[in-house]
Design a protein around this motif. Structure first.
Motif, PDB file in Angstrom:
ATOM      1  N   TYR A  31      42.730  39.064  52.800  1.00 21.93           N
ATOM      2  CA  TYR A  31      42.311  40.386  52.348  1.00 21.93           C
ATOM      3  C   TYR A  31      42.959  41.491  53.180  1.00 21.93           C
ATOM      4  O   TYR A  31      43.041  41.380  54.411  1.00 21.93           O
ATOM      5  CB  TYR A  31      40.793  40.542  52.425  1.00 21.93           C
ATOM      6  N   LYS A  35      38.260  47.493  54.291  1.00 26.61           N
ATOM      7  CA  LYS A  35      36.845  47.636  54.621  1.00 26.61           C
ATOM      8  C   LYS A  35      36.637  47.640  56.130  1.00 26.61           C
ATOM      9  O   LYS A  35      35.814  48.404  56.655  1.00 26.61           O
ATOM     10  CB  LYS A  35      36.030  46.510  53.975  1.00 26.61           C
ATOM     11  N   TYR A 105      40.633  49.796  47.078  1.00 27.92           N
ATOM     12  CA  TYR A 105      40.677  48.438  46.539  1.00 27.92           C
ATOM     13  C   TYR A 105      41.998  48.066  45.870  1.00 27.92           C
ATOM     14  O   TYR A 105      42.080  47.032  45.206  1.00 27.92           O
ATOM     15  CB  TYR A 105      39.529  48.255  45.538  1.00 27.92           C
ATOM     16  N   TYR A 108      42.860  46.111  42.262  1.00 30.49           N
ATOM     17  CA  TYR A 108      41.492  45.870  41.780  1.00 30.49           C
ATOM     18  C   TYR A 108      40.818  47.192  41.412  1.00 30.49           C
ATOM     19  O   TYR A 108      40.216  47.325  40.340  1.00 30.49           O
ATOM     20  CB  TYR A 108      40.728  45.130  42.867  1.00 30.49           C
ATOM     21  N   GLY A 109      40.944  48.171  42.286  1.00 34.71           N
ATOM     22  CA  GLY A 109      40.357  49.481  42.009  1.00 34.71           C
ATOM     23  C   GLY A 109      41.024  50.171  40.834  1.00 34.71           C
ATOM     24  O   GLY A 109      40.353  50.802  40.004  1.00 34.71           O
ATOM     25  N   SER A 125      34.921  44.017  37.412  1.00 32.77           N
ATOM     26  CA  SER A 125      34.389  44.019  38.778  1.00 32.77           C
ATOM     27  C   SER A 125      33.832  42.652  39.151  1.00 32.77           C
ATOM     28  O   SER A 125      34.054  42.161  40.268  1.00 32.77           O
ATOM     29  CB  SER A 125      33.301  45.086  38.901  1.00 32.77           C
ATOM     30  N   HIS A 129      35.901  40.166  41.774  1.00 32.30           N
ATOM     31  CA  HIS A 129      35.194  40.520  43.006  1.00 32.30           C
ATOM     32  C   HIS A 129      35.777  39.792  44.215  1.00 32.30           C
ATOM     33  O   HIS A 129      35.716  40.277  45.337  1.00 32.30           O
ATOM     34  CB  HIS A 129      33.697  40.184  42.860  1.00 32.30           C
ATOM     35  N   ALA A 132      37.963  41.670  46.827  1.00 27.10           N
ATOM     36  CA  ALA A 132      37.416  42.844  47.516  1.00 27.10           C
ATOM     37  C   ALA A 132      36.747  42.515  48.841  1.00 27.10           C
ATOM     38  O   ALA A 132      35.788  43.182  49.214  1.00 27.10           O
ATOM     39  CB  ALA A 132      36.423  43.556  46.587  1.00 27.10           C
ATOM     40  N   CYS A 251      45.580  41.348  38.638  1.00 26.16           N
ATOM     41  CA  CYS A 251      44.442  40.893  39.440  1.00 26.16           C
ATOM     42  C   CYS A 251      44.270  39.384  39.325  1.00 26.16           C
ATOM     43  O   CYS A 251      43.958  38.704  40.317  1.00 26.16           O
ATOM     44  CB  CYS A 251      43.170  41.610  39.008  1.00 26.16           C
TER      45      CYS A 251
END
Length: 362
Positions: A31, A35, A105, A108-109, A125, A129, A132, A251
């Motif tokens: 990832y 975050k 994101y 993905y975002g 989403s 997921h 994320a 994605c």
């Protein structure tokens, strides 16, 4: 006076095998550190140095700012634990969640922004997921009147080993980020109709209500964000069906690629769990993976773990599932987990969790 919709029973806690695989995946560095960087930035505003915020993660601040670096869920968990320990603000999780905009994101975002409808946005989403840095599982359902986003209770994520304050931090973060994403994708008007917390009313309850911009019910059976169902057919303000399809394909590709990055830990879990109730030794597992036990140990060390640690984590996850979902006796659980007797199982369980097995029985 309107009648409140009943709680929707949506099981978020995985089964034993899924828990073991999730534990393995949580250590995989797949990832982007977005975050983690957000938590570090919020802590910095509270006077906490990046070095202190990143303690125990093996990460430096320059790495966290590098979009090419890949991190794990376990590293995000470690930063969250540091945050709770270093900063006493009860609203800290909310502050982090409100900073996690759709631009945090990547593809993905962007896929969420381009969705044809709000419903499709929720579907994307849920489907992606896993891109994320997912600490908590989420689910979505519809009732006659509402679209309902479900977040896990503390018991649902017991395998993460989060203390109540740590769980509260991540739960607040999840509630706030989902509310933020809803507004980013649909517009400022899109605020939840109501939120439900499966926790007693906390000291920062008013701050939670301000962050979510809706009424919040505490002490509920479930954690939920609810939206009027008629909104689900509305289009995001950047809806584009062609781009949405392209982003969905991108994605999907990313999800498949991440499934095999740093995947030895998960492959070992799969080898260990092939025969229920029987746990092969490292030599047998290494042979099944076409390598020597020394090579397997070295490769696992590079992923930050050992064979004995993986086996202990698996037994712990299985024990939690047996205790919570069955009425098996301690003798039967001990036998299923490969212990010589119930006393040996009790001693191991206390080492794993700091509590006795009976304390986990519902």
């Amino acid at each position: 006076m309107p009648v409140e919709a009943p709680a929707v029973a949506t099981r978020l806690s995985p089964d034993s095998h899924a828990i073991s695989l999730a534990a393995a995946k949580s250590r995989e560095k797949v990832y982007a550190p977005l975050k983690i960087l957000t938590v570090v930035q919020v802590l910095s505003e509270c006077g906490i140095s990046p070095e202190a915020a990143l303690a125990g993660t093996g990460l430096r601040i320059d790495e966290v700012r590098d979009p090419g670096v890949r991190t794990s869920v376990q590293q995000l968990l470690a930063v969250g634990r540091n945050a709770v320990r270093l900063c006493p603000l009860p609203e800290l999780g909310l502050n982090v969640g409100r900073r996690l905009h759709v631009t945090s994101y990547g593809l993905y975002g962007y896929a969420l922004l381009c969705a044809e409808t709000m419903r499709q946005g929720f579907d994307l989403s849920m489907r992606y997921h896993g891109l994320a840095t997912p600490v908590m599982p989420v689910a979505f359902s519809e009732s006659d009147a509402e679209g309902i986003l479900h977040l896990p209770t503390h018991g649902d994520v017991g395998h993460l080993g989060l203390s109540p304050p740590e769980y509260g931090f991540f739960l607040d973060m999840q509630f706030a980020l989902h509310a933020t994403l809803g507004k980013d994708v649909m517009g400022a008007w899109c605020v939840p109709a109501k939120a439900y917390y499966a926790l007693p009313r906390p000291a920062h309850a008013e701050q939670i209500e301000r962050a979510l911009e809706c009424a919040v019910v505490f002490g509920h059976a479930c954690n939920e964000l609810r939206y009027p169902r008629e909104w689900l057919d509305r289009a995001p303000h950047m809806a584009n069906p062609i781009t949405a399809a392209q982003m969905s394909q991108s994605c999907e590709r990313l999800l498949q690629e991440s499934a095999w990055q740093s995947g030895l830990t998960r492959r070992v879990y799969e080898a260990i769990t092939q025969v229920p109730g029987r746990f092969p030794g490292i030599e047998q597992v290494a042979s099944s993976l076409c390598m020597t036990s020394r090579t397997l140990s070295r490769k696992l060390a590079a992923e930050g773990t050992t064979y004995s640690d993986l086996l202990a984590r698996l037994r712990h996850a299985l024990a939690l599932d047996y205790l919570r979902t069955t009425r098996l006796s301690m003798d039967d659980i001990a036998e299923a987990l490969g212990f010589s007797d119930a006393n040996s199982f009790r001693q191991a369980f206390r080492r794993w969790s700091g509590k006795s097995p009976t304390e986990y029985r519902p």
